[in-house]
Motif scaffolding. Structure first.
Motif, PDB file in Angstrom:
ATOM      1  N   SER A  56      57.224 -33.737 -21.384  1.00  0.00           N
ATOM      2  CA  SER A  56      58.639 -34.054 -21.586  1.00  0.00           C
ATOM      3  C   SER A  56      58.810 -35.332 -22.402  1.00  0.00           C
ATOM      4  O   SER A  56      59.737 -35.440 -23.215  1.00  0.00           O
ATOM      5  CB  SER A  56      59.362 -34.192 -20.238  1.00  0.00           C
ATOM      6  N   VAL A  57      57.916 -36.307 -22.204  1.00  0.00           N
ATOM      7  CA  VAL A  57      57.951 -37.550 -22.986  1.00  0.00           C
ATOM      8  C   VAL A  57      57.631 -37.271 -24.451  1.00  0.00           C
ATOM      9  O   VAL A  57      58.294 -37.784 -25.362  1.00  0.00           O
ATOM     10  CB  VAL A  57      56.969 -38.594 -22.414  1.00  0.00           C
ATOM     11  N   VAL A  58      56.601 -36.446 -24.696  1.00  0.00           N
ATOM     12  CA  VAL A  58      56.200 -36.112 -26.067  1.00  0.00           C
ATOM     13  C   VAL A  58      57.346 -35.445 -26.816  1.00  0.00           C
ATOM     14  O   VAL A  58      57.537 -35.664 -28.015  1.00  0.00           O
ATOM     15  CB  VAL A  58      54.949 -35.195 -26.044  1.00  0.00           C
ATOM     16  N   ILE A  59      58.131 -34.646 -26.105  1.00  0.00           N
ATOM     17  CA  ILE A  59      59.267 -33.961 -26.737  1.00  0.00           C
ATOM     18  C   ILE A  59      60.476 -34.890 -26.857  1.00  0.00           C
ATOM     19  O   ILE A  59      61.103 -34.993 -27.916  1.00  0.00           O
ATOM     20  CB  ILE A  59      59.666 -32.714 -25.918  1.00  0.00           C
ATOM     21  N   THR A  60      60.781 -35.586 -25.769  1.00  0.00           N
ATOM     22  CA  THR A  60      62.063 -36.286 -25.659  1.00  0.00           C
ATOM     23  C   THR A  60      62.102 -37.623 -26.376  1.00  0.00           C
ATOM     24  O   THR A  60      63.075 -37.913 -27.099  1.00  0.00           O
ATOM     25  CB  THR A  60      62.424 -36.507 -24.177  1.00  0.00           C
ATOM     26  N   THR A 213      63.905 -37.706 -18.208  1.00  0.00           N
ATOM     27  CA  THR A 213      63.216 -38.484 -19.241  1.00  0.00           C
ATOM     28  C   THR A 213      64.212 -39.008 -20.267  1.00  0.00           C
ATOM     29  O   THR A 213      64.117 -40.145 -20.728  1.00  0.00           O
ATOM     30  CB  THR A 213      62.152 -37.610 -19.944  1.00  0.00           C
ATOM     31  N   PHE A 214      65.168 -38.183 -20.623  1.00  0.00           N
ATOM     32  CA  PHE A 214      66.212 -38.535 -21.592  1.00  0.00           C
ATOM     33  C   PHE A 214      67.048 -39.698 -21.090  1.00  0.00           C
ATOM     34  O   PHE A 214      67.267 -40.687 -21.798  1.00  0.00           O
ATOM     35  CB  PHE A 214      67.083 -37.305 -21.822  1.00  0.00           C
ATOM     36  N   TYR A 215      67.511 -39.625 -19.835  1.00  0.00           N
ATOM     37  CA  TYR A 215      68.358 -40.671 -19.265  1.00  0.00           C
ATOM     38  C   TYR A 215      67.600 -41.982 -19.055  1.00  0.00           C
ATOM     39  O   TYR A 215      68.219 -43.050 -19.020  1.00  0.00           O
ATOM     40  CB  TYR A 215      68.929 -40.227 -17.912  1.00  0.00           C
ATOM     41  N   SER A 216      66.273 -41.920 -18.915  1.00  0.00           N
ATOM     42  CA  SER A 216      65.502 -43.117 -18.572  1.00  0.00           C
ATOM     43  C   SER A 216      65.492 -44.163 -19.666  1.00  0.00           C
ATOM     44  O   SER A 216      65.159 -45.328 -19.423  1.00  0.00           O
ATOM     45  CB  SER A 216      64.056 -42.730 -18.225  1.00  0.00           C
ATOM     46  N   ILE A 217      65.851 -43.767 -20.898  1.00  0.00           N
ATOM     47  CA  ILE A 217      65.732 -44.700 -22.018  1.00  0.00           C
ATOM     48  C   ILE A 217      66.924 -44.567 -22.972  1.00  0.00           C
ATOM     49  O   ILE A 217      66.877 -45.006 -24.120  1.00  0.00           O
ATOM     50  CB  ILE A 217      64.397 -44.428 -22.742  1.00  0.00           C
ATOM     51  N   LEU A 218      68.007 -43.992 -22.490  1.00  0.00           N
ATOM     52  CA  LEU A 218      69.164 -43.665 -23.321  1.00  0.00           C
ATOM     53  C   LEU A 218      70.182 -44.798 -23.354  1.00  0.00           C
ATOM     54  O   LEU A 218      70.541 -45.342 -22.314  1.00  0.00           O
ATOM     55  CB  LEU A 218      69.837 -42.397 -22.775  1.00  0.00           C
ATOM     56  N   PHE A 219      70.644 -45.153 -24.558  1.00  0.00           N
ATOM     57  CA  PHE A 219      71.768 -46.092 -24.679  1.00  0.00           C
ATOM     58  C   PHE A 219      72.705 -45.669 -25.805  1.00  0.00           C
ATOM     59  O   PHE A 219      73.363 -46.489 -26.436  1.00  0.00           O
ATOM     60  CB  PHE A 219      71.266 -47.531 -24.900  1.00  0.00           C
ATOM     61  N   VAL A 220      72.788 -44.345 -26.037  1.00  0.00           N
ATOM     62  CA  VAL A 220      73.633 -43.823 -27.109  1.00  0.00           C
ATOM     63  C   VAL A 220      75.103 -44.166 -26.880  1.00  0.00           C
ATOM     64  O   VAL A 220      75.881 -44.294 -27.833  1.00  0.00           O
ATOM     65  CB  VAL A 220      73.455 -42.283 -27.232  1.00  0.00           C
ATOM     66  N   GLN A 221      75.495 -44.355 -25.589  1.00  0.00           N
ATOM     67  CA  GLN A 221      76.887 -44.679 -25.280  1.00  0.00           C
ATOM     68  C   GLN A 221      77.312 -46.002 -25.913  1.00  0.00           C
ATOM     69  O   GLN A 221      78.503 -46.250 -26.116  1.00  0.00           O
ATOM     70  CB  GLN A 221      77.083 -44.784 -23.761  1.00  0.00           C
ATOM     71  N   LEU A 222      76.340 -46.848 -26.225  1.00  0.00           N
ATOM     72  CA  LEU A 222      76.642 -48.189 -26.737  1.00  0.00           C
ATOM     73  C   LEU A 222      76.597 -48.258 -28.261  1.00  0.00           C
ATOM     74  O   LEU A 222      76.972 -49.266 -28.851  1.00  0.00           O
ATOM     75  CB  LEU A 222      75.630 -49.178 -26.146  1.00  0.00           C
ATOM     76  N   LEU A 223      76.144 -47.189 -28.913  1.00  0.00           N
ATOM     77  CA  LEU A 223      75.932 -47.245 -30.364  1.00  0.00           C
ATOM     78  C   LEU A 223      77.240 -47.345 -31.148  1.00  0.00           C
ATOM     79  O   LEU A 223      77.307 -48.052 -32.157  1.00  0.00           O
ATOM     80  CB  LEU A 223      75.136 -46.016 -30.822  1.00  0.00           C
TER      81      LEU A 223
END
Length: 426
Positions: A56-60, A213-223
């Motif tokens: 999942s990390v390799v993909i995400t 995995t996506f939520y663990s490193i996501l900050f798109v809300q702040l872009l």
């Protein structure tokens, strides 16, 4: 205007200083990412196994890096310094702008509702646990309104105040995440590494783990707020885009190192039985620390991480949520009055009051958060991955960003949309 970074401009861009303002946005991005996603990730890994998580990390993670860069670039190509909804309106018209603005709003709403509940009930619980209050204040109708009004009043003052407030908390939060990973090293047990599962189980588990995995490193809300902020302080839009991308990439690199170390350290320390127990009791990896390391010190740093994660993530989401709300309101108002006659300050005050009341009503309902979590992944897939890809294909001005990366970004968006349905294949 072409904001795309090319080789001829690299020399000029490398001379652009990395200021305290840039540092502030890096910290805000990290604070946005380290929230509920990271503290529940080890439990999901413990249930599905290290091989599922690795795939999942390799993909995400590569797709997430490309997606957030593409997301910023599509925002930056708009000639006006506007929020996401207005940028979509510029590209595709008011109807598309309203529809996609609502989708973006729903994506941010999920985070706001989650952290509103956590801020209200966790704070009341801590006040009672430490003997400051004799009762659970969240049982009173006014407590949620008080907490949320305070948070919204602080968050609505703008990014500069949030830098001062969130900065120390985010740095402490990052330090605690790394420290907890280090603390778990003596308890590593390589017998907790599961064997490679059958192909069907591996693929099904991977799709189900991708949202975590996506939520663990996501900050798109702040872009979107970050793009607007840099466009306001930087006269040259080209340089503003470069600074926003640079801050995003630095934050992403730091998060990858910290989150992967934290996740793998906990995975090696967590047995399948413990993960199953945690999932059954609906507790996070942080709560498990108290079981492994009984004592006040661990409880205190765990509580600090929880509080800092909730508050900084709330502030980070609020900036994007406020912009999304303003975008929808302005979109509706421009249908009946001229945009020049709209008072931005009045709109901002109205939006802040509305957000406070909306979150307060949500807290009073005690609505189950699991239902919201289930619908969250498809919304993120559509807004974060599929829409930017569609814009690149549809809008001539964005054709310069067309590449093989769109396939990976779009595919990840589709997997996020399908992930809730894969529960039926477990």
């Amino acid at each position: 205007m072409n904001n795309h970074v090319n080789t001829s401009n690299m020399g000029r861009l490398q001379k652009i200083p990395f200021t305290s303002y840039d540092v502030g946005w890096v910290i805000m991005c990290i604070g946005m990412a380290i929230g509920g996603g990271i503290i529940f990730l080890p439990v999901q890994i413990g249930l599905k196994g290290i091989w599922v998580f690795t795939l999942s990390v390799v993909i995400t993670y590569p797709a997430l890096y490309m997606m957030q860069s593409l997301y910023l670039k599509t925002l930056s190509q708009s000639p006006e310094c506007k929020d996401y909804s207005n940028v979509i309106t510029y590209y595709l018209g008011k109807n598309w702008g309203f529809f996609l603005g609502v989708a973006y709003f729903i994506m941010l709403l999920k985070g706001m509702l989650t952290y509103s509940l956590a801020a209200t009930f966790d704070s009341a619980s801590y006040l009672n646990t430490f003997g400051i209050t004799s009762e659970i204040l969240s049982d009173n109708w006014w407590y949620g309104l008080l907490v949320l009004t305070l948070l919204v009043c602080i968050a609505s003052q703008g990014e500069k105040l949030l830098f001062k407030i969130s900065g120390p908390m985010v740095l402490a939060k990052l330090f605690i995440v790394i420290s907890l990973g280090l603390v778990m090293i003596p308890h590593w047990n390589f017998n907790n590494l599961s064997s490679l599962p059958p192909l069907k189980e591996l693929l099904t588990g991977t799709v189900l783990t991708i949202p975590f995995t996506f939520y663990s490193i996501l900050f798109v809300q702040l872009l979107s707020p970050m793009n607007i902020a840099f466009r306001k302080v930087e006269k040259d839009p080209y340089i503003a885009t470069y600074r926003a991308l640079r801050a995003s990439r630095i934050a992403f690199g730091i998060l990858v190192c910290a989150v992967l170390f934290f996740a793998f350290s906990f995975t090696l320390s967590l047995s399948y039985e413990q993960a199953t127990e945690a999932a059954r009791d609906n507790i996070s990896a942080i709560a498990l620390v108290s079981k492994v390391f009984p004592g006040d010190a661990v409880k205190i740093i765990s509580i600090m991480l929880n509080i800092f994660a909730i508050v900084t993530a709330f502030f980070g989401i609020f900036l994007g949520f406020q912009e999304a709300m303003k975008g929808i309101v302005v979109n509706l108002l421009t249908r009946v009055i001229d945009e020049k006659n709209i008072n931005d300050r009045i709109v901002k005050i109205f939006v802040s009051i509305f957000i406070t009341l909306l979150l307060w009503i949500w807290v009073l309902t005690h609505f189950p958060i699991l239902l919201l979590q289930q619908i969250g992944a498809p919304v993120y897939g559509i807004v974060s991955c599929i829409i930017p890809c569609y814009l690149v294909i549809k809008v001539a001005q964005l054709k310069q960003f067309y590449s093989w990366q769109l396939v990976l970004i779009f595919s990840t968006g589709v997997l996020l949309c399908l992930s809730p349905f894969f529960k039926f294949f477990e």
